[in-house]
Motif scaffolding. Structure first.
Motif, PDB file in Angstrom:
ATOM      1  N   LYS A   6     -21.082  34.844 -29.329  1.00  0.00           N
ATOM      2  CA  LYS A   6     -20.388  34.951 -28.516  1.00  0.00           C
ATOM      3  C   LYS A   6     -19.704  36.553 -29.012  1.00  0.00           C
ATOM      4  N   HIS A   7     -20.426  37.048 -29.925  1.00  0.00           N
ATOM      5  CA  HIS A   7     -20.112  38.658 -29.922  1.00  0.00           C
ATOM      6  C   HIS A   7     -19.733  39.459 -28.311  1.00  0.00           C
ATOM      7  N   LYS A  11     -20.834  39.974 -24.379  1.00  0.00           N
ATOM      8  CA  LYS A  11     -19.825  39.801 -23.148  1.00  0.00           C
ATOM      9  C   LYS A  11     -20.327  40.820 -22.614  1.00  0.00           C
ATOM     10  N   THR A  12     -19.743  42.591 -22.499  1.00  0.00           N
ATOM     11  CA  THR A  12     -19.200  43.099 -21.713  1.00  0.00           C
ATOM     12  C   THR A  12     -20.762  43.339 -21.527  1.00  0.00           C
ATOM     13  N   LEU A  13     -21.917  43.785 -21.996  1.00  0.00           N
ATOM     14  CA  LEU A  13     -23.161  43.271 -21.426  1.00  0.00           C
ATOM     15  C   LEU A  13     -23.844  42.917 -20.830  1.00  0.00           C
ATOM     16  N   VAL A  14     -23.711  41.997 -20.331  1.00  0.00           N
ATOM     17  CA  VAL A  14     -23.758  40.684 -20.037  1.00  0.00           C
ATOM     18  C   VAL A  14     -22.870  40.457 -18.358  1.00  0.00           C
ATOM     19  N   ASN A  15     -21.448  41.559 -18.486  1.00  0.00           N
ATOM     20  CA  ASN A  15     -20.461  41.409 -17.478  1.00  0.00           C
ATOM     21  C   ASN A  15     -20.771  42.531 -16.663  1.00  0.00           C
ATOM     22  N   MET A  38     -30.115  40.928 -29.265  1.00  0.00           N
ATOM     23  CA  MET A  38     -30.238  38.776 -30.063  1.00  0.00           C
ATOM     24  C   MET A  38     -31.280  38.813 -30.480  1.00  0.00           C
ATOM     25  N   ALA A  39     -32.569  39.753 -30.728  1.00  0.00           N
ATOM     26  CA  ALA A  39     -33.549  39.473 -31.923  1.00  0.00           C
ATOM     27  C   ALA A  39     -32.946  40.081 -33.341  1.00  0.00           C
ATOM     28  N   TYR A  40     -32.123  40.934 -33.209  1.00  0.00           N
ATOM     29  CA  TYR A  40     -31.034  41.368 -34.087  1.00  0.00           C
ATOM     30  C   TYR A  40     -30.579  39.922 -34.779  1.00  0.00           C
ATOM     31  N   GLU A  41     -30.158  39.397 -34.049  1.00  0.00           N
ATOM     32  CA  GLU A  41     -29.235  37.517 -34.150  1.00  0.00           C
ATOM     33  C   GLU A  41     -30.903  37.002 -34.538  1.00  0.00           C
ATOM     34  N   TYR A 177     -31.274  31.532 -28.311  1.00  0.00           N
ATOM     35  CA  TYR A 177     -30.411  31.913 -28.467  1.00  0.00           C
ATOM     36  C   TYR A 177     -30.013  32.514 -26.753  1.00  0.00           C
ATOM     37  N   ILE A 178     -28.896  33.000 -26.641  1.00  0.00           N
ATOM     38  CA  ILE A 178     -28.621  32.427 -24.806  1.00  0.00           C
ATOM     39  C   ILE A 178     -26.869  33.340 -25.374  1.00  0.00           C
ATOM     40  N   ALA A 179     -27.050  34.616 -24.296  1.00  0.00           N
ATOM     41  CA  ALA A 179     -26.105  35.461 -24.613  1.00  0.00           C
ATOM     42  C   ALA A 179     -24.540  35.144 -23.664  1.00  0.00           C
ATOM     43  N   GLN A 180     -25.173  34.045 -23.095  1.00  0.00           N
ATOM     44  CA  GLN A 180     -23.955  33.895 -22.489  1.00  0.00           C
ATOM     45  C   GLN A 180     -24.443  32.793 -21.057  1.00  0.00           C
ATOM     46  N   ILE A 181     -23.417  31.531 -21.640  1.00  0.00           N
ATOM     47  CA  ILE A 181     -23.875  30.056 -20.946  1.00  0.00           C
ATOM     48  C   ILE A 181     -22.796  29.940 -19.305  1.00  0.00           C
ATOM     49  N   ASP A 182     -23.164  30.071 -18.547  1.00  0.00           N
ATOM     50  CA  ASP A 182     -22.093  30.136 -17.196  1.00  0.00           C
ATOM     51  C   ASP A 182     -21.233  28.896 -16.514  1.00  0.00           C
ATOM     52  N   GLU A 183     -20.840  28.301 -16.391  1.00  0.00           N
ATOM     53  CA  GLU A 183     -20.260  27.258 -15.678  1.00  0.00           C
ATOM     54  C   GLU A 183     -21.086  26.050 -15.117  1.00  0.00           C
TER      55      GLU A 183
END
Ligand code: PRP
Length: 207
Positions: A6-7, A11-15, A38-41, A177-183
């Motif tokens: 959720k960081h 989100k900014t990078l994905v967008n 994400m590897a860090y997380e 681990y996923i950076a963004q779950i879309d609609e």
């Protein structure tokens, strides 16, 4: 288990990846950054292994991630930029490659190259930016499970809820681990709103 990160930086990078004026070079650069973050997380619970090293005034043991036990597997071709940055973080980790192509008519994935080394007892970290129907990732996980790793982690940048459900039902024992779950998954089996095809965006191709 599926963890959406959720960081706000993520989100900014994905967008930025979504924007059509993000060219291929910047696209790959953002994918590098996201994979590293994400590897860090994903490795936040890793147990450190003591290793003796020589420092400025003595020899002493310090804790390190056992990177020789890490194996990164990139799903070609869109996973290529992801593996570049994570292997820079862990130069002693090994790498494997699995090339898959989703048939645009049947939406089934086809494996056309398998160069995954010995996985037994290792922590395998799969890298693919997209989970649309989930078919490619499920197949990749099945291939790796046959090779008896100790643990499988999947790092993905964007996914549909439908595709992620498929992966979770078929492989409940992996941690994704996923950076963004879309609609949603649209009627053409694309992630909506999504970012287009990550492989095409990264390498300036169409289809
Ligand atoms: C994309 C993506 C995944 C797959 C996801 O690859 O990188 O591997 O599609 O779709 P799925 O969840 O419905 O299986 P693609 O087949 O477009 O190949 P590419 O990486 O060469 O562009």
């Amino acid at each position: 288990m599926i963890t959406e990160i959720k960081h706000p930086v993520i989100k900014t990078l994905v967008n930025h990846l979504r924007a059509v004026d993000t060219d291929a070079l910047r696209f790959r650069h953002i994918v590098h950054e996201l994979a590293r973050l994400m590897a860090y997380e994903a490795l936040s619970d890793e147990v450190l292994k003591k290793k003796e090293i020589e420092i400025w005034n003595s020899k002493r043991a310090f804790g390190f991630i056992d990177e020789e036990n890490l194996l990164f597997v990139s799903i070609l071709r869109a996973g290529l930029p992801m593996i570049e940055s994570v292997t820079a973080l862990f130069p002693q980790a090994s790498s494997g490659f699995l090339a898959m192509k989703r048939d645009e008519k049947t939406h089934q994935s086809v494996i056309y190259y398998d160069r995954i080394p010995e996985c037994k007892g290792k922590t395998v970290i799969l890298l693919d930016p997209m989970v649309a129907t989930g078919g490619s990732l499920c197949d990749a996980i099945s291939v790796i499970k046959h090779k008896e790793p100790a643990k499988i982690i999947s790092l993905n940048l964007i996914g549909s809820p439908e595709g992620l459900d498929v992966v979770e039902h078929k492989h409940p024992d992996i941690h994704l681990y996923i950076a963004q779950i879309d609609e949603k998954l649209d009627s053409n089996m694309f992630i909506y709103p999504g970012l287009g095809d990550a492989g095409d965006r990264a390498y300036n191709t169409e289809g």
